[in-house]
Scaffold this active site. Structure first.
Site, PDB file in Angstrom:
ATOM      1  N   CYS A  48      -6.449   0.923   2.879  1.00 44.88           N
ATOM      2  CA  CYS A  48      -7.453   1.990   2.948  1.00 44.88           C
ATOM      3  C   CYS A  48      -7.411   2.944   1.765  1.00 44.88           C
ATOM      4  O   CYS A  48      -8.417   3.609   1.499  1.00 44.88           O
ATOM      5  CB  CYS A  48      -7.280   2.780   4.235  1.00 44.88           C
ATOM      6  SG  CYS A  48      -7.727   1.845   5.692  1.00 44.88           S
TER       7      CYS A  48
ATOM      8  N   GLU B  88       0.865  -1.190   0.000  1.00 45.53           N
ATOM      9  CA  GLU B  88       0.000   0.000   0.000  1.00 45.53           C
ATOM     10  C   GLU B  88       0.891   1.225   0.000  1.00 45.53           C
ATOM     11  O   GLU B  88       1.990   1.211   0.576  1.00 45.53           O
ATOM     12  CB  GLU B  88      -0.887   0.012   1.253  1.00 45.53           C
ATOM     13  CG  GLU B  88      -1.744   1.277   1.324  1.00 45.53           C
ATOM     14  CD  GLU B  88      -2.810   1.259   2.412  1.00 45.53           C
ATOM     15  OE1 GLU B  88      -2.725   0.427   3.336  1.00 45.53           O
ATOM     16  OE2 GLU B  88      -3.725   2.098   2.331  1.00 45.53           O
TER      17      GLU B  88
ATOM     18  N   ASN C 122     -11.994  -3.197   0.509  1.00 47.45           N
ATOM     19  CA  ASN C 122     -10.884  -3.467   1.432  1.00 47.45           C
ATOM     20  C   ASN C 122     -11.466  -3.825   2.792  1.00 47.45           C
ATOM     21  O   ASN C 122     -11.976  -4.917   2.954  1.00 47.45           O
ATOM     22  CB  ASN C 122      -9.940  -2.260   1.508  1.00 47.45           C
ATOM     23  CG  ASN C 122      -8.855  -2.462   2.550  1.00 47.45           C
ATOM     24  OD1 ASN C 122      -8.244  -3.527   2.588  1.00 47.45           O
ATOM     25  ND2 ASN C 122      -8.629  -1.489   3.407  1.00 47.45           N
ATOM     26  N   GLU C 123     -11.457  -2.885   3.740  1.00 50.50           N
ATOM     27  CA  GLU C 123     -12.022  -3.206   5.058  1.00 50.50           C
ATOM     28  C   GLU C 123     -13.443  -2.657   5.120  1.00 50.50           C
ATOM     29  O   GLU C 123     -13.735  -1.785   5.925  1.00 50.50           O
ATOM     30  CB  GLU C 123     -11.163  -2.597   6.163  1.00 50.50           C
ATOM     31  CG  GLU C 123      -9.938  -3.422   6.493  1.00 50.50           C
ATOM     32  CD  GLU C 123      -9.112  -2.833   7.617  1.00 50.50           C
ATOM     33  OE1 GLU C 123      -9.266  -1.640   7.936  1.00 50.50           O
ATOM     34  OE2 GLU C 123      -8.269  -3.579   8.170  1.00 50.50           O
TER      35      GLU C 123
END
Ligand code: AHR
Length: 670
Positions: free
Chosen positions: A256, A51, A387-388
């Protein structure tokens, strides 16, 4: 079996940290049964998570040295200063700056700004620009540096003297360019030079000379020693660290940043392709995410875009795993969602990405890939949707993506989110829904204390084998607590991860992938710790956690086999954690043993079911002198693997397991 009792961490200062067992060691042997494979180890098993956090891409693996090269940061001149030595104390100078920021957003939305420099009969040294780099520029003696700039002028007449200097202004190397094309078009000029010294934090000056007005954009400086010597490429030492892991997959671009603070800031892969001057920069959400670690100069230039990620995956032999936005922004931030009725463009992005990666060169997106220099497909087999993300909103959107992708590509695998934590209501809801949907792969994240990792070595022992697979998509033991700036990559965290990973390996029948996170951190520009690999402008080093990852990924094997003590999987008895695999390619058995206690342990390992074993095993030992040990720029290998051999007598091996150690045995089978 005797009853064990776990005593948890006592004092960080005494060094007595790990849970220890009150029971005495028993004499049970560790029995490995090589002819009774339990499960296949997927080639993807151990991978990496990339990331753009902690200056991972810009200022990190993307080797560009000029910060804000196209003046598109929120503050257009951030990273730059105008030098007018003769007018230093002249109050009018600031009001009549010869450097103007121009915005042509009607005509160029992707790269609207450039600078306009008026050079009015200037002698060298009287008008210049300085770029500070990303926390300085790392410069190496005798290395070639490649400068380039896009320019536009109605008549030639301006020369630019490029020079690198150290903090005292000492000259480290340079060159001169004299842009000579005139007219309404933009042109590019480039020149190279060699540095005469190694400096960690240099700066670049551009001194103007002559008479004229010139527009400048995309002012760039790259080292020539990039990964595979690709011009405008990646920092070789950092990529080599990834290649050394021989990762089964690479997950990108996050994290994120996939979600973005709001949907306007989400990661959009289509905007990261093509000529770099056409790639529209956006703010990096780690710019402002943590008030305690602000990074106001953190943006995503996308010099490193999806084509480069796919190319990187291919270079290091890793399966690509892109993660795409699912129509939801970060739920810790704006929590914006796209209305379900408007989700088509997001779904289309996913479908188009598969075509971009795999499509024939005659397809729309396959042709784009070929145009960027890669007519052969990238062989993409899986993708993450979200993603989350969590909640019913996620499930609702995920179902739309799944239906669209599976109807066009039935064998394509999708990675689904189970939220931010590996337990609790949010996890339970998603896990149940995802299993009911027969999700291909469920992404679980564990940012937990070392004790959690030890206690969860048996987490998957009773998971169903015939349903969804698990992807330990982000994990790292936190020596303090999640997002604490006091988290350290110490040996305690690494050994607890090693213990947990015996459980992942033993359960390779259900766990098909795992990756530590985050991957990189710049010593002067990080937001999140702990991280696998730390860098400054010139050096990089692997943490103890890195070496744990490396020992797993380079000793992956192909088949899980039983490794039992008193008929049970070894998940903490005598403070030991054990797993074993065979490798059908090399015809070896590989046994991993973690001793998580303060005492050395001697154990007999028996290897059963092989016709014959080689008389010696190689043993690779990873250990710290203390559980607080860390690696650093000064001592990058303080905790690093050491190889030796140990005798194998018949089918027995006497294992000496030092206190707080991780040992990997490889034994040939004939
Ligand atoms: O790895 C750092 C962050 O942790 C990732 O961006 C996110 O997915 C998780 O919360």
């Amino acid at each position: 079996m005797r009853i064990k009792k776990l005593l948890v961490a006592v004092s960080l200062t005494t060094g007595s940290l790990l849970p220890s067992l009150t029971q005495a060691q028993n004499n049970s042997v560790i029995a490995v049964q090589v002819n009774k494979p339990i499960a296949d180890v997927q080639p993807t098993m151990w991978g990496v998570f990339f990331e753009d956090i902690n200056l991972g891409a810009d200022g990190g693996i993307y080797a560009e040295l000029v910060k804000n090269r196209s003046f598109e940061f929120f503050k257009p001149m951030m990273g730059w200063s105008v030098k007018q030595p003769l007018r230093e104390n002249d109050p009018v100078a600031a009001l009549t700056s010869p450097v103007l920021v121009v915005n042509r957003k009607e005509e160029n939305t992707a790269n609207p700004r450039y600078i306009n420099v008026t050079v009015d009969h200037v002698a060298k040294g009287n008008l210049g620009l300085t770029n500070e780099g990303f926390r300085g520029m790392g410069i190496k003696k005798d290395l070639r540096y490649d400068f380039s700039v896009m320019y536009h002028q109605s008549a030639s007449g301006v020369k630019m003297h490029i020079e690198l200097v150290d903090s005292t202004g000492k000259f480290l190397g340079g060159t001169t360019v004299a842009p000579n094309e005139a007219g309404s078009e933009w042109h590019k000029t480039a020149a190279s030079f060699t540095a005469n010294e190694t400096v960690l934090k240099a700066k670049m000056n551009i001194w103007f000379e002559g008479n004229g007005v010139i527009d400048l954009d995309m002012i760039s400086l790259f080292p020539s020693d990039t990964w595979k010597n690709r011009p405008g490429g990646m920092r070789a030492d950092m990529i080599q660290k990834l290649a050394d892991l021989k990762p089964g997959f690479i997950r990108f671009p996050g994290g994120c940043i996939v979600e973005g603070f709001d949907l306007s800031q989400r990661y959009q892969w289509k905007k990261t392709l093509g000529p770099i001057e056409d790639r529209q920069l956006i703010i990096n959400r780690w710019n402002f995410e943590f008030a305690h670690r602000p990074a106001p100069d953190y943006f995503q230039t996308f010099g490193l875009g999806f084509f480069e990620y796919f190319q990187l995956a291919e270079d290091i032999g890793a399966a690509p795993l892109p993660i795409l936005n699912c129509g939801m922004a970060c739920q810790f931030n704006s929590a914006e969602v796209v209305p379900v009725g408007d989700i088509d463009p997001y779904v289309q992005d996913a479908l188009d990405l598969i075509e971009f990666a795999n499509g024939d060169v005659t397809t729309k997106w396959g042709k784009v890939r070929a145009g960027m220099g890669h007519p052969a497909p990238f062989n993409l087999k899986m993708m993450g949707v979200g993603n989350e993300n969590w909640g019913p909103q996620y499930i609702e959107r995920l179902k739309i993506f799944t239906k669209a992708i599976k109807s066009k590509y039935p064998d394509f695998k999708l990675v689904n989110s189970s939220g931010i934590a590996p337990n609790g209501d949010m996890f339970d809801y998603l896990n149940k829904e995802l299993h009911a949907m027969k999700a291909d792969i469920i992404d679980e994240h564990y940012y937990q204390k070392p004790e959690w990792f030890l206690a969860n070595a048996k987490r998957y022992d009773n998971y169903p084998r015939n349903g969804s697979k698990v992807f330990g998509g982000e994990y790292a033991a936190q020596s303090d607590k999640t997002v604490s700036i006091d988290n350290k990559n110490n040996w305690l965290t690494a050994i607890s991860e090693a213990a947990f990973m015996t459980g992942l390996e033993r359960n390779a029948g259900v766990v098909s992938m795992a990756s530590y996170a985050p991957l990189f951190a710049h010593a002067d520009g990080w937001q999140w710790t702990p991280d696998l690999i730390w860098v400054n402008n010139l050096q990089s080093y692997g943490t103890p956690n890195y070496y744990v990852q490396k020992l797993y990924s380079t000793n992956k094997g192909t088949n899980v086999v039983p490794a039992l003590m008193d008929g049970q999987a070894v998940t903490g008895q005598d403070s030991l954690y054990v797993s074993a695999v065979t490798d059908k390619n090399t015809n070896e058995v590989i046994i991993k043993v973690v001793n998580a206690s303060a005492n050395a342990v001697n154990k007999v390992i028996t290897i059963n079911g092989a016709k014959k074993l080689t008389p010696a095993a190689t043993v690779t030992l990873l250990k710290g002198n203390s559980v607080l040990d860390v690696n650093s720029f000064a001592t990058p290998e303080a905790v690093s693997p050491v190889a030796s051999t140990v005798q194998v007598k018949g089918n027995k091996l006497a294992a000496s397991l030092p206190a707080y150690s991780f040992s990997v045995y490889r034994i040939g089978m004939k």
